[in-house]
Design an enzyme around this catalytic site. Sequence first.
Site, PDB file in Angstrom:
ATOM      1  N   ARG A  38      55.186  32.134  30.444  1.00 47.14           N
ATOM      2  CA  ARG A  38      54.032  31.197  30.338  1.00 47.14           C
ATOM      3  C   ARG A  38      53.699  30.605  31.820  1.00 47.14           C
ATOM      4  NH1 ARG A  38      56.155  30.109  25.463  1.00 47.14           N
ATOM      5  NH2 ARG A  38      55.011  30.846  23.782  1.00 47.14           N
ATOM      6  N   HIS A  56      26.934  39.335  47.123  1.00 45.33           N
ATOM      7  CA  HIS A  56      27.608  40.219  46.208  1.00 45.33           C
ATOM      8  C   HIS A  56      26.923  40.718  45.025  1.00 45.33           C
ATOM      9  CE1 HIS A  56      31.088  38.862  48.297  1.00 45.33           C
ATOM     10  NE2 HIS A  56      31.953  39.652  47.555  1.00 45.33           N
ATOM     11  N   HIS A  91      34.355  47.939  48.866  1.00 45.20           N
ATOM     12  CA  HIS A  91      33.528  46.557  48.412  1.00 45.20           C
ATOM     13  C   HIS A  91      32.918  45.850  49.650  1.00 45.20           C
ATOM     14  CE1 HIS A  91      33.256  42.828  46.558  1.00 45.20           C
ATOM     15  NE2 HIS A  91      33.758  41.991  47.428  1.00 45.20           N
ATOM     16  N   HIS A 125      27.440  44.512  44.632  1.00 46.96           N
ATOM     17  CA  HIS A 125      28.017  44.969  43.237  1.00 46.96           C
ATOM     18  C   HIS A 125      27.179  46.025  42.671  1.00 46.96           C
ATOM     19  CE1 HIS A 125      30.674  41.122  42.508  1.00 46.96           C
ATOM     20  NE2 HIS A 125      31.346  42.066  43.273  1.00 46.96           N
ATOM     21  N   ASN A 135      29.527  34.184  46.274  1.00 49.49           N
ATOM     22  CA  ASN A 135      28.858  35.516  45.922  1.00 49.49           C
ATOM     23  C   ASN A 135      27.732  35.984  46.710  1.00 49.49           C
ATOM     24  OD1 ASN A 135      30.686  35.892  44.040  1.00 49.49           O
ATOM     25  ND2 ASN A 135      29.262  34.494  42.107  1.00 49.49           N
ATOM     26  N   LYS A 163      37.194  28.731  52.235  1.00 50.08           N
ATOM     27  CA  LYS A 163      37.347  29.091  50.695  1.00 50.08           C
ATOM     28  C   LYS A 163      37.974  28.004  50.018  1.00 50.08           C
ATOM     29  CE  LYS A 163      38.245  32.178  47.150  1.00 50.08           C
ATOM     30  NZ  LYS A 163      38.654  33.744  46.556  1.00 50.08           N
ATOM     31  N   GLU A 175      33.641  39.832  54.724  1.00 53.36           N
ATOM     32  CA  GLU A 175      33.886  38.411  53.810  1.00 53.36           C
ATOM     33  C   GLU A 175      34.089  37.420  54.725  1.00 53.36           C
ATOM     34  OE1 GLU A 175      33.700  38.575  50.575  1.00 53.36           O
ATOM     35  OE2 GLU A 175      34.186  40.499  49.851  1.00 53.36           O
ATOM     36  N   GLU A 190      35.328  27.845  38.983  1.00 51.54           N
ATOM     37  CA  GLU A 190      33.858  28.419  39.074  1.00 51.54           C
ATOM     38  C   GLU A 190      32.921  28.117  37.805  1.00 51.54           C
ATOM     39  OE1 GLU A 190      34.286  32.397  39.920  1.00 51.54           O
ATOM     40  OE2 GLU A 190      32.218  32.647  40.390  1.00 51.54           O
ATOM     41  N   ARG A 202      31.263  27.055  43.356  1.00 48.22           N
ATOM     42  CA  ARG A 202      32.001  28.470  43.773  1.00 48.22           C
ATOM     43  C   ARG A 202      31.151  29.498  43.818  1.00 48.22           C
ATOM     44  NH1 ARG A 202      38.464  29.457  42.390  1.00 48.22           N
ATOM     45  NH2 ARG A 202      38.410  31.506  43.206  1.00 48.22           N
ATOM     46  N   LYS A 256      42.620  33.191  41.507  1.00 49.06           N
ATOM     47  CA  LYS A 256      42.176  34.009  40.323  1.00 49.06           C
ATOM     48  C   LYS A 256      43.327  35.355  40.575  1.00 49.06           C
ATOM     49  CE  LYS A 256      37.103  33.724  40.545  1.00 49.06           C
ATOM     50  NZ  LYS A 256      36.067  34.499  40.772  1.00 49.06           N
TER      51      LYS A 256
HETATM   52  N1  LIG Z   1      41.658  37.322  43.402  1.00 48.03           N
HETATM   53  C1  LIG Z   1      40.373  37.192  43.992  1.00 48.03           C
HETATM   54  O1  LIG Z   1      39.829  36.102  44.205  1.00 48.03           O
HETATM   55  C2  LIG Z   1      39.752  38.439  44.647  1.00 48.03           C
HETATM   56  C3  LIG Z   1      38.697  38.528  45.672  1.00 48.03           C
HETATM   57  C4  LIG Z   1      38.294  39.403  46.260  1.00 48.03           C
HETATM   58  C5  LIG Z   1      38.985  40.763  45.908  1.00 48.03           C
HETATM   59  N2  LIG Z   1      39.826  40.858  44.903  1.00 48.03           N
HETATM   60  C6  LIG Z   1      40.265  42.088  44.429  1.00 48.03           C
HETATM   61  O2  LIG Z   1      41.129  42.635  45.728  1.00 48.03           O
HETATM   62  C7  LIG Z   1      41.114  43.913  45.458  1.00 48.03           C
HETATM   63  C8  LIG Z   1      40.851  44.553  46.709  1.00 48.03           C
HETATM   64  O3  LIG Z   1      41.735  44.417  47.673  1.00 48.03           O
HETATM   65  P1  LIG Z   1      42.054  44.994  49.189  1.00 48.03           P
HETATM   66  O4  LIG Z   1      40.879  45.316  49.786  1.00 48.03           O
HETATM   67  O5  LIG Z   1      43.170  44.346  49.778  1.00 48.03           O
HETATM   68  O6  LIG Z   1      42.737  46.376  48.764  1.00 48.03           O
HETATM   69  P2  LIG Z   1      44.172  46.883  48.513  1.00 48.03           P
HETATM   70  O7  LIG Z   1      45.179  46.075  48.003  1.00 48.03           O
HETATM   71  O8  LIG Z   1      43.880  48.297  47.629  1.00 48.03           O
HETATM   72  O9  LIG Z   1      44.663  47.492  50.042  1.00 48.03           O
HETATM   73  C9  LIG Z   1      43.761  48.482  50.701  1.00 48.03           C
HETATM   74  C10 LIG Z   1      44.568  49.624  51.181  1.00 48.03           C
HETATM   75  O10 LIG Z   1      45.409  49.041  51.996  1.00 48.03           O
HETATM   76  C11 LIG Z   1      46.763  49.478  52.119  1.00 48.03           C
HETATM   77  N3  LIG Z   1      47.404  48.537  53.002  1.00 48.03           N
HETATM   78  C12 LIG Z   1      47.334  47.031  52.368  1.00 48.03           C
HETATM   79  N4  LIG Z   1      47.946  46.228  53.543  1.00 48.03           N
HETATM   80  C13 LIG Z   1      48.180  47.119  54.444  1.00 48.03           C
HETATM   81  C14 LIG Z   1      48.571  47.040  55.802  1.00 48.03           C
HETATM   82  N5  LIG Z   1      49.091  45.969  56.646  1.00 48.03           N
HETATM   83  N6  LIG Z   1      48.839  48.153  56.797  1.00 48.03           N
HETATM   84  C15 LIG Z   1      48.555  49.493  56.260  1.00 48.03           C
HETATM   85  N7  LIG Z   1      48.034  49.818  54.759  1.00 48.03           N
HETATM   86  C16 LIG Z   1      47.833  48.593  54.092  1.00 48.03           C
HETATM   87  C17 LIG Z   1      47.116  49.488  50.720  1.00 48.03           C
HETATM   88  O11 LIG Z   1      48.165  50.294  50.459  1.00 48.03           O
HETATM   89  C18 LIG Z   1      45.726  49.968  50.098  1.00 48.03           C
HETATM   90  O12 LIG Z   1      45.787  51.514  49.996  1.00 48.03           O
HETATM   91  C19 LIG Z   1      40.402  44.418  44.262  1.00 48.03           C
HETATM   92  O13 LIG Z   1      40.963  44.777  43.319  1.00 48.03           O
HETATM   93  C20 LIG Z   1      39.433  43.215  44.186  1.00 48.03           C
HETATM   94  O14 LIG Z   1      38.789  42.961  42.708  1.00 48.03           O
HETATM   95  C21 LIG Z   1      40.267  39.695  44.223  1.00 48.03           C
HETATM   96 ZN   LIG Z   2      34.018  40.120  47.784  1.00 48.44          ZN
END
Ligand SMILES: NC(=O)c1ccc[n+]([C@@H]2O[C@H](COP(=O)([O-])OP(=O)(O)OC[C@H]3O[C@@H](n4cnc5c(N)ncnc54)[C@H](O)[C@@H]3O)[C@@H](O)[C@H]2O)c1
Ligand SMILES: [Zn+2]
Length: 384
Positions: free
Chosen positions: A137, A263, A282, A267, A260, A242, A201, A252, A256, A159
């Site tokens: 939990r 976005h 993205h 999207h 977007n 942020k 971003e 949100e 918040r 999130k």
């Molecule tokens: N929680 C939130 O508020 C929030 C906000 C925006 C996005 N997201 C989520 O984030 C995700 C996307 O995250 P992302 O863009 O970081 O993608 P990711 O985590 O897939 O990383 C991108 C790629 O880069 C590689 N990588 C990561 N760090 C590295 C480094 N320092 N050196 C070399 N390679 C590296 C990873 O192995 C991966 O292949 C999505 O699932 C999205 O929904 C969440």
């Molecule tokens: Zn985004």
Amino acid sequence: MKREAAYGAGARDAAPRRRVVVDLGARSYDILIGPGLIDEAGAEIAARLPGVRAAIVTDESVGGLYLTRLSVALRAAGIEHVEIVLPAGEKSKSFDQLTRVVDEILAARLERGDAVIALGGGVIGDLAGFASAIVRRGMRFVQLPTTLLAQVDSSVGGKTGINTPRGKNLVGAFHQPSLVLADTALLDTLPPREFAAGYAELVKYGLIDRPAFFEMLETGLDAVFGGGTERGEAIRVSCEAKAAVVAADEEEHGSRALLNLGHTFGHALEAAVGYDPARLVHGEGVAIGMVLAHRFSAELGLCPMEDADRVAAHLVAAGLPVTIGAIPGALLTAAELMRGIAQDKKVQRGQLTFILTRGIGRAFVASDVDPQAVEAFLEKELKR
Ligand SMILES: NC(=O)c1ccc[n+]([C@@H]2O[C@H](COP(=O)([O-])OP(=O)(O)OC[C@H]3O[C@@H](n4cnc5c(N)ncnc54)[C@H](O)[C@@H]3O)[C@@H](O)[C@H]2O)c1
Ligand SMILES: [Zn+2]
């Protein structure tokens, strides 16, 4: 509300450590920013969570580069831990991988007061964070974001979640971390396209309500990409932006939504290419989406067209696409983009909610946007 302060100077690095506090009352936490922080992770975690044990969750790519360093740092601070390494990529944000992570945390007999440490991008942060929210939990959670997107966006705000075959991020929880350590030097190994996508971003925060930050990015672009001190400063301002939004509207319900910006169009573009990262990632969708939001606002007489041009010029300089036509592959249609927009946004009494703008740094929530005006605008944009 948030506070921020200088956080002393790194022993080995000339660059200062930066700190942003996410102010959520009893659940407030620090975001520390600077090069080399991974090597201090053990000390920083032990100072906040004395006696903690941990599970590090990472992916194969990031783990290959940085897991040993993190493990050494934890051991030096006496933090016992297990390592859970998942395949890299969005597919890991699944029930299957969640089951595995939860099982390994339980097998290690970690308790409620122990920590899940996410070492990776947004995929690992969202998945590990969700596991930490539901095991016993709610365990403690620490983020070591390793992508620019994760450092300025996904690691801040609490999130967490996974995807299901019915869509992205449909299962999850709000669960705030105890600490975020953004080691800015880890970004040096990020593929350039991923860096640029995260940069979109960062630009977004300037466009929402920080015009001076946007100007700083215009002059400091090369230094942010190259790893100069401007990189840490840009990440600090983004986290602060942020954090302020999150502190004002944690779950949100209202403001918040400004996050977007770009976005809704973004999207819709991602959906139209079937989330094929070879065509569009993205942040690239967000870059095009932000330019579209400015151009649409200009067309409605809200925003000077010169501001839209200035936003586009900056994103182009960062190596990002800014027109729908720049997306490789089959042509998209306005009708299919409108389907994506209708799915992304609640349509209330026939009107769409959009983030529009009166100019750079002057975004606002518009809840009375006529879908026909959007479709007519997209028809024109598709011919550019
Ligand atoms: N929680 C939130 O508020 C929030 C906000 C925006 C996005 N997201 C989520 O984030 C995700 C996307 O995250 P992302 O863009 O970081 O993608 P990711 O985590 O897939 O990383 C991108 C790629 O880069 C590689 N990588 C990561 N760090 C590295 C480094 N320092 N050196 C070399 N390679 C590296 C990873 O192995 C991966 O292949 C999505 O699932 C999205 O929904 C969440
Ligand atoms: Zn985004």
